[in-house]
Motif scaffolding. Structure first.
Motif, mmCIF file in Angstrom:
data_model
loop_
_atom_site.group_PDB
_atom_site.id
_atom_site.type_symbol
_atom_site.label_atom_id
_atom_site.label_comp_id
_atom_site.label_asym_id
_atom_site.label_seq_id
_atom_site.Cartn_x
_atom_site.Cartn_y
_atom_site.Cartn_z
ATOM 1 N N PRO A 39 -5.378 6.920 -0.505
ATOM 2 C CA PRO A 39 -6.792 6.759 -0.867
ATOM 3 C C PRO A 39 -7.588 5.906 0.117
ATOM 4 O O PRO A 39 -8.766 5.662 -0.106
ATOM 5 N N ALA A 40 -6.946 5.445 1.196
ATOM 6 C CA ALA A 40 -7.660 4.632 2.183
ATOM 7 C C ALA A 40 -8.619 5.465 3.021
ATOM 8 O O ALA A 40 -9.525 4.931 3.661
ATOM 9 N N GLY A 41 -8.409 6.768 3.048
ATOM 10 C CA GLY A 41 -9.251 7.686 3.810
ATOM 11 C C GLY A 41 -9.077 9.090 3.276
ATOM 12 O O GLY A 41 -8.426 9.298 2.236
ATOM 13 N N PRO A 42 -9.612 10.091 3.962
ATOM 14 C CA PRO A 42 -9.587 11.463 3.442
ATOM 15 C C PRO A 42 -8.355 12.278 3.824
ATOM 16 O O PRO A 42 -8.216 13.420 3.374
ATOM 17 N N LEU A 43 -7.459 11.736 4.647
ATOM 18 C CA LEU A 43 -6.328 12.526 5.130
ATOM 19 C C LEU A 43 -5.290 12.769 4.037
ATOM 20 O O LEU A 43 -4.867 11.844 3.341
ATOM 21 N N ARG A 44 -4.839 14.010 3.936
ATOM 22 C CA ARG A 44 -3.755 14.355 3.025
ATOM 23 C C ARG A 44 -2.411 13.911 3.596
ATOM 24 O O ARG A 44 -1.446 13.717 2.866
ATOM 25 N N GLU A 45 -2.363 13.785 4.901
ATOM 26 C CA GLU A 45 -1.178 13.352 5.630
ATOM 27 C C GLU A 45 -1.641 12.925 7.013
ATOM 28 O O GLU A 45 -2.764 13.245 7.426
ATOM 29 N N PRO A 46 -0.833 12.213 7.780
ATOM 30 C CA PRO A 46 -1.255 11.845 9.133
ATOM 31 C C PRO A 46 -1.578 13.079 9.970
ATOM 32 O O PRO A 46 -0.977 14.143 9.796
ATOM 33 N N GLY A 99 -16.122 19.911 12.779
ATOM 34 C CA GLY A 99 -16.452 19.060 13.911
ATOM 35 C C GLY A 99 -17.389 17.923 13.583
ATOM 36 O O GLY A 99 -17.351 16.871 14.234
ATOM 37 N N SER A 100 -18.233 18.081 12.553
ATOM 38 C CA SER A 100 -19.176 17.024 12.203
ATOM 39 C C SER A 100 -18.531 15.917 11.377
ATOM 40 O O SER A 100 -19.116 14.846 11.200
ATOM 41 N N TYR A 101 -17.327 16.161 10.885
ATOM 42 C CA TYR A 101 -16.631 15.176 10.042
ATOM 43 C C TYR A 101 -15.312 14.724 10.657
ATOM 44 O O TYR A 101 -14.895 13.583 10.495
ATOM 45 N N GLY A 102 -14.655 15.623 11.376
ATOM 46 C CA GLY A 102 -13.379 15.292 11.984
ATOM 47 C C GLY A 102 -12.329 14.954 10.940
ATOM 48 O O GLY A 102 -12.147 15.687 9.962
ATOM 49 N N PHE A 103 -11.690 13.816 11.124
ATOM 50 C CA PHE A 103 -10.673 13.345 10.173
ATOM 51 C C PHE A 103 -11.170 12.109 9.424
ATOM 52 O O PHE A 103 -10.389 11.276 8.976
ATOM 53 N N GLY A 104 -12.488 12.003 9.303
ATOM 54 C CA GLY A 104 -13.047 10.855 8.603
ATOM 55 C C GLY A 104 -12.703 9.563 9.319
ATOM 56 O O GLY A 104 -12.876 9.432 10.527
ATOM 57 N N ASN A 105 -12.185 8.588 8.568
ATOM 58 C CA ASN A 105 -11.796 7.313 9.169
ATOM 59 C C ASN A 105 -10.351 7.314 9.676
ATOM 60 O O ASN A 105 -9.813 6.254 10.023
ATOM 61 N N ASN A 106 -9.732 8.521 9.654
ATOM 62 C CA ASN A 106 -8.370 8.716 10.179
ATOM 63 C C ASN A 106 -7.302 7.999 9.362
ATOM 64 O O ASN A 106 -6.204 7.733 9.866
ATOM 65 N N ARG A 107 -7.600 7.725 8.108
ATOM 66 C CA ARG A 107 -6.627 7.094 7.220
ATOM 67 C C ARG A 107 -6.246 8.049 6.094
ATOM 68 O O ARG A 107 -7.016 8.946 5.729
ATOM 69 N N VAL A 108 -5.065 7.825 5.525
ATOM 70 C CA VAL A 108 -4.534 8.688 4.474
ATOM 71 C C VAL A 108 -5.068 8.264 3.109
ATOM 72 O O VAL A 108 -5.345 7.079 2.866
ATOM 73 N N ALA A 138 -16.770 11.860 -2.072
ATOM 74 C CA ALA A 138 -15.893 10.998 -1.286
ATOM 75 C C ALA A 138 -16.535 9.628 -1.101
ATOM 76 O O ALA A 138 -17.744 9.521 -0.891
ATOM 77 N N PRO A 139 -15.759 8.559 -1.183
ATOM 78 C CA PRO A 139 -16.318 7.218 -0.975
ATOM 79 C C PRO A 139 -16.826 7.049 0.446
ATOM 80 O O PRO A 139 -16.312 7.659 1.385
ATOM 81 N N ASP A 140 -17.827 6.202 0.599
ATOM 82 C CA ASP A 140 -18.456 6.019 1.903
ATOM 83 C C ASP A 140 -17.485 5.513 2.960
ATOM 84 O O ASP A 140 -17.606 5.854 4.141
ATOM 85 N N PHE A 141 -16.492 4.716 2.555
ATOM 86 C CA PHE A 141 -15.592 4.136 3.560
ATOM 87 C C PHE A 141 -14.607 5.154 4.128
ATOM 88 O O PHE A 141 -13.865 4.838 5.061
ATOM 89 N N TRP A 142 -14.614 6.378 3.593
ATOM 90 C CA TRP A 142 -13.756 7.421 4.172
ATOM 91 C C TRP A 142 -14.273 7.894 5.524
ATOM 92 O O TRP A 142 -13.580 8.581 6.246
ATOM 93 N N GLY A 197 -12.717 3.307 10.032
ATOM 94 C CA GLY A 197 -11.542 2.911 9.254
ATOM 95 C C GLY A 197 -11.476 1.433 8.974
ATOM 96 O O GLY A 197 -10.512 0.948 8.378
ATOM 97 N N GLY A 198 -12.502 0.685 9.412
ATOM 98 C CA GLY A 198 -12.522 -0.745 9.152
ATOM 99 C C GLY A 198 -13.014 -1.047 7.747
ATOM 100 O O GLY A 198 -13.248 -0.158 6.941
ATOM 101 N N GLY A 199 -13.196 -2.316 7.451
ATOM 102 C CA GLY A 199 -13.643 -2.726 6.127
ATOM 103 C C GLY A 199 -12.473 -3.120 5.255
ATOM 104 O O GLY A 199 -11.308 -2.807 5.530
ATOM 105 N N ILE A 200 -12.775 -3.789 4.185
ATOM 106 C CA ILE A 200 -11.728 -4.344 3.332
ATOM 107 C C ILE A 200 -11.047 -3.278 2.478
ATOM 108 O O ILE A 200 -9.837 -3.331 2.246
ATOM 109 N N ALA A 201 -11.808 -2.284 2.005
ATOM 110 C CA ALA A 201 -11.234 -1.284 1.094
ATOM 111 C C ALA A 201 -10.076 -0.510 1.732
ATOM 112 O O ALA A 201 -8.996 -0.399 1.131
ATOM 113 N N PRO A 202 -10.228 0.066 2.933
ATOM 114 C CA PRO A 202 -9.105 0.792 3.542
ATOM 115 C C PRO A 202 -7.882 -0.093 3.771
ATOM 116 O O PRO A 202 -6.748 0.364 3.623
#
Length: 329
Positions: free
Chosen positions: A170-177, A159-168, A3-7, A11-16
């Motif tokens: 390819p902006a984040g790891p979520l399959r859906e909101p 619990g150690s990862y949660g929902f990542g950056n909370n983005r879907v 997984a990319p680091d920005f996941w 959720g900030g940064g230019i990539a998401p």
């Protein structure tokens, strides 16, 4: 893939931000897909799913639930897509015949305990399982698959990862909101401490079951021993922490991408490093099935299970489903 680091993070940064339009299209497509009606099986169907790409402990949860239902005298069959394997199914997994390249690593773990079916079409897989005598079906993954109606879905959270950056994706790891996944779930299973504030993102009133990962009995043999730990799972840090907490001394560690296919070259390098460190090479059961057979005798496996904060709460959630199991004629 890793997984990319920005996941992770806030959720900030230019990539998401740049990927957010594609993420919106992905979320919309998922919403349309899961809205389709599926086949209603005549036996209870339980889904161990998650909202993120990658592992959250779904297979460990499925195995735990399978044991609990089997203890009630219910013939449980597992159903999975067989991620990482080439077999589309529906087909019953045969550990002596199939390998991880054919059915994936998780299917082999499940099949070691109970009848397990591979099926890209989950409804077809459920029909095959029922014809073979299944009185209840436990799905490993499939929360976003609409072809088979679920009687109960558990939203599994690491619990150690949660929902990542909370983005879907390819902006984040979520399959859906998160709200969408939680809305189709009857309960949440939080594995480990809520280090990322995941529970705060869930709707109020949703039952939350808390558990922690604990090592299997073989870990006792490693107390005070120097080990070289390697694994290719979604959260390698969790495995390393489990080993350390069980009393093993980690002399070295080697994390790989989830479902990494170890080859002979990899194993020679890993075993050489273990020898250099004078440490016992240790991995997970999930990784062990992806190691070439010629090298398995050199590697020690540490299994993991779940320890529940309130096991009676889990049993109470399962009670209504157990009562729906059809009685054989």
């Amino acid at each position: 893939m890793r997984a990319p680091d920005f996941w992770t993070g806030d959720g900030g940064g230019i990539a998401p931000i740049l990927l957010s339009p594609i993420a919106a299209l992905y979320a919309a497509a998922t919403a349309r897909r899961v809205a389709r009606p599926g086949w209603r099986a005549p036996v209870p169907v339980i889904c161990c799913g998650n909202a993120t790409a990658g592992g959250a402990g779904k297979t460990t949860l499925a195995l735990d639930l399978g044991r609990r239902l089997a203890n009630r005298g219910i013939a449980v069959h597992f159903l999975t897509r067989g991620y990482g394997g080439t077999l589309k199914g529906p087909a019953r997994v045969e550990p002596g015949k199939h390998d991880s390249e054919t059915v994936g690593d998780e299917a082999l773990l499940l099949a070691a305990e109970r009848p397990t079916w591979i099926a890209a079409d989950r409804a077809a897989g459920a029909r095959a399982a029922i014809e073979a005598g299944a009185q209840a079906i436990i799905m490993d993954d499939g929360l976003q698959n609409p072809t088979l109606e679920k009687d109960l879905s558990f939203l599994t959270i690491d619990g150690s990862y949660g929902f990542g950056n909370n983005r879907v994706i390819p902006a984040g790891p979520l399959r859906e909101p998160v709200a969408a996944a939680a809305g189709r779930s009857g309960a949440v299973v939080l594995i480990g401490k809520d280090e990322c504030g995941a529970l705060a993102l869930l709707p109020p009133g949703l039952a939350v079951l808390r558990a922690r990962t604990v090592p299997g009995p073989e870990a006792k043999q490693l107390v005070g021993q120097s080990v070289f730990a390697f694994c290719g799972i979604a959260n390698p840090r969790k495995f390393f922490s489990t080993l350390s907490e069980s009393g093993a001394i980690i002399a070295g560690r080697a994390p790989y991408a989830d479902h990494y296919p170890f080859d002979a070259g990899d194993m020679r390098e890993l075993l050489a490093e273990a020898d250099r460190l004078r440490a016992i090479p240790v991995t997970t059961k999930k990784d062990f099935v992806r190691i070439p057979p010629a090298f398995r005798a050199r590697v020690t496996v540490v299994t993991v299970g779940l320890e529940w904060e309130e096991p009676a709460m889990l049993e109470a959630i399962l009670d209504p489903l157990a009562g729906r199991v059809p009685i054989p004629a």
